[in-house]
Design an enzyme around this catalytic site. Structure first.
Site, PDB file in Angstrom:
ATOM      1  N   GLU A 173       4.728 -12.343  -6.725  1.00 49.67           N
ATOM      2  CA  GLU A 173       5.254 -11.422  -5.773  1.00 49.67           C
ATOM      3  C   GLU A 173       6.979 -11.661  -5.525  1.00 49.67           C
ATOM      4  O   GLU A 173       7.263 -12.018  -4.113  1.00 49.67           O
ATOM      5  CB  GLU A 173       4.403 -11.498  -4.492  1.00 49.67           C
ATOM      6  CG  GLU A 173       2.985 -10.750  -4.844  1.00 49.67           C
ATOM      7  CD  GLU A 173       2.171 -10.532  -3.515  1.00 49.67           C
ATOM      8  OE1 GLU A 173       1.454  -9.698  -3.537  1.00 49.67           O
ATOM      9  OE2 GLU A 173       2.416 -11.326  -2.607  1.00 49.67           O
ATOM     10  N   GLU A 366      -3.512  -8.260  -8.768  1.00 49.13           N
ATOM     11  CA  GLU A 366      -4.256  -8.465  -7.827  1.00 49.13           C
ATOM     12  C   GLU A 366      -4.621  -7.179  -6.956  1.00 49.13           C
ATOM     13  O   GLU A 366      -3.658  -6.221  -6.921  1.00 49.13           O
ATOM     14  CB  GLU A 366      -3.259  -9.200  -6.373  1.00 49.13           C
ATOM     15  CG  GLU A 366      -3.009 -10.727  -6.865  1.00 49.13           C
ATOM     16  CD  GLU A 366      -2.296 -11.424  -5.666  1.00 49.13           C
ATOM     17  OE1 GLU A 366      -2.322 -10.573  -4.377  1.00 49.13           O
ATOM     18  OE2 GLU A 366      -1.515 -12.307  -5.954  1.00 49.13           O
TER      19      GLU A 366
END
Length: 467
Positions: A173, A366
């Protein structure tokens, strides 16, 4: 779905592994971070204070339970497992001359155990767990020195595991560096009152982008078969109305999402990047060789996290939470216990938006539901999690089969219960397997498969034909 589609789960060492003071491991930035609760930031200490509880020290103790946990993953039928390596387990201070052999052996054991069951490791090199010593010595990713130190660490593990690991993700991320109010997890940075936060943020981002590219360049020298991916926090976002100004606000909301992936996929700062730099009035240093490094070290696939969607506009009615991002409430969507809006169709849209922009293989790294689970009769009846995942996987199937999006895998967050990254709590549970620990780390640590465990087992067995 293609026969070789990869089904599995994902986790991060700092939320799962534990064993913070074992096997020669050094302290990471997570090890001085207290637990908090929804809506409250976690407090960061300069050093460990004995009277406080630090969730990452034990987490859910994969360090001592990896045989059992990987066997549970295998029982579900996992074909891959996305995990991270703890930098401070390999180089305890981050800049040590030699790596910690005991730490390297630990991950040898993990990879051997996964491969024994035919589970493909997908390894994130940096998942919010840099050595604490690098913050104290170099001020974290404020310093260019971290580029070469991070590449040295990456080369060490890529050389060690070159015959065990094929898929590598550089930074988890990475765009959340622009989103987090205090980018401690992302860069080991707590802003000072007297510094220009924007310039620090963009400089750290540049260093991480160069480090990512340099890692990929060095990795391909080690093993040309390696496949490298980025990892982006992606929230699907809608304009509040069809008013042109709302559409422009939506455009601006997406700039920090595309900023990093444009560089990692295309190899240079695009017009989108330059527009965001100008809009933020950002100034940062770029060395002469950086452009060549970024150009050469582009990724092979694009991976991303997707949990919810948000609304952007001039007059958003109510605020909604998300994975670091926040925005307006969508009246057409339900929310989780933590206020995250549940939007399965947003996943299909996101897959289309990303693939249309970049035209490289995608990987959903995810996706999952954090909820308060109740253990009853040694299980959890989590129909709500099954319903969430069923709808999202259905939309994933439609993106692949009907929209012709090239996506090669899906890893649900997280196969085993872990501590929350945002709050350090245990009560926000994601796993298919319940772990008997509470918010203070008390409990037996015993594992109990939930109802969703057997549902996901069937999903994998049938390659999602039975949802």
């Amino acid at each position: 779905m293609k026969e070789d589609f990869l089904w599995g789960g994902a986790s991060a060492a700092n939320q799962y592994e534990g064993g913070y003071d074992q096997g020669g491991r050094g302290l990471s930035i997570n090890d001085v971070e207290l637990a908090a609760s929804h809506g409250h930031e976690r407090m960061i200490h300069e050093n460990i204070q004995k009277e406080y509880y630090y969730p990452s020290h034990q987490a859910t103790d994969f360090y001592h339970h990896y045989h059992e946990d990987i066997a549970l993953m295998a029982k579900m039928g996992f074909q891959c497992y996305r995990m991270s390596i703890c930098w401070s387990r390999i180089y305890p201070h981050g800049d040590d001359e030699l790596p910690n052999e005991e730490g390297l052996k630990f991950y040898d054991c993990i990879f051997d155990e996964l491969l024994k069951y035919g589970i493909e490791p997908i390894v994130t090199l940096h998942h919010f767990e840099m050595p604490l010593a690098l913050v104290k010595k170099y001020d974290g990713w404020r310093s260019r020195k971290l580029i070469d130190l991070s590449v040295k660490y990456a080369k060490t593990v890529m050389q060690r595991y070159q015959h065990k690991v094929k898929y590598w993700i550089t930074f988890n991320e990475i765009n959340s560096l622009f989103i987090a109010r205090t980018p401690w997890h992302q860069a080991g940075i707590v802003y000072h009152e007297d510094e220009n936060k924007t310039d620090i943020m963009f400089q750290a981002a540049h260093y991480q982008l160069v480090a990512s590219a340099k890692t990929i360049i060095e990795g391909r020298k080690i093993n040309p078969r390696f496949q490298f991916g980025n990892m982006i926090l992606y929230n699907c976002c809608y304009a509040m109305t069809c008013h042109p100004l709302d559409q422009m606000m939506l455009h601006n909301k997406l700039l920090p999402i595309y900023y990093f992936s444009d560089v990692q996929v295309r190899g240079y700062y695009t017009n989108t990047c330059k527009a965001y730099q100008k809009r933020m009035n950002a100034h940062f240093d770029i060395d002469e060789e950086d452009a060549d490094i970024l150009k050469e070290g582009t990724v092979d696939f694009y991976s991303f996290s997707y949990y919810s969607s948000l609304v952007e506009g001039r007059e958003t009615n109510q605020s909604a939470d998300g994975n670091l991002l926040d925005g307006g409430r969508n009246p057409y969507l339900k929310t989780t216990d933590w206020g995250w809006q549940i939007d399965p169709l947003g996943l299909r849209l996101s897959l289309n938006y990303i693939y249309d922009r970049y035209q490289i293989p995608l990987f959903v790294s995810e996706n999952g539901l954090g909820a308060i689970d109740q253990l009853e009769n040694q299980t959890v009846y989590d129909d709500y999690r099954i319903d969430y995942l069923r709808q999202h996987i259905q939309c994933l199937k439609e993106a692949i089969e009907e929209d012709y999006v090239d996506c090669f895998g899906y890893t649900m967050w997280s196969p085993i219960d872990i501590i929350s990254a945002g709050t350090g709590e245990m009560k926000k549970r994601y796993g298919f397997v319940y772990v008997d620990y509470d918010d203070l780390g008390q409990g037996t640590g015993q594992r109990y498969p939930k109802q969703s465990f057997y549902w996901y087992q069937k999903v994998i067995q049938t390659n999602s034909e039975e949802l």
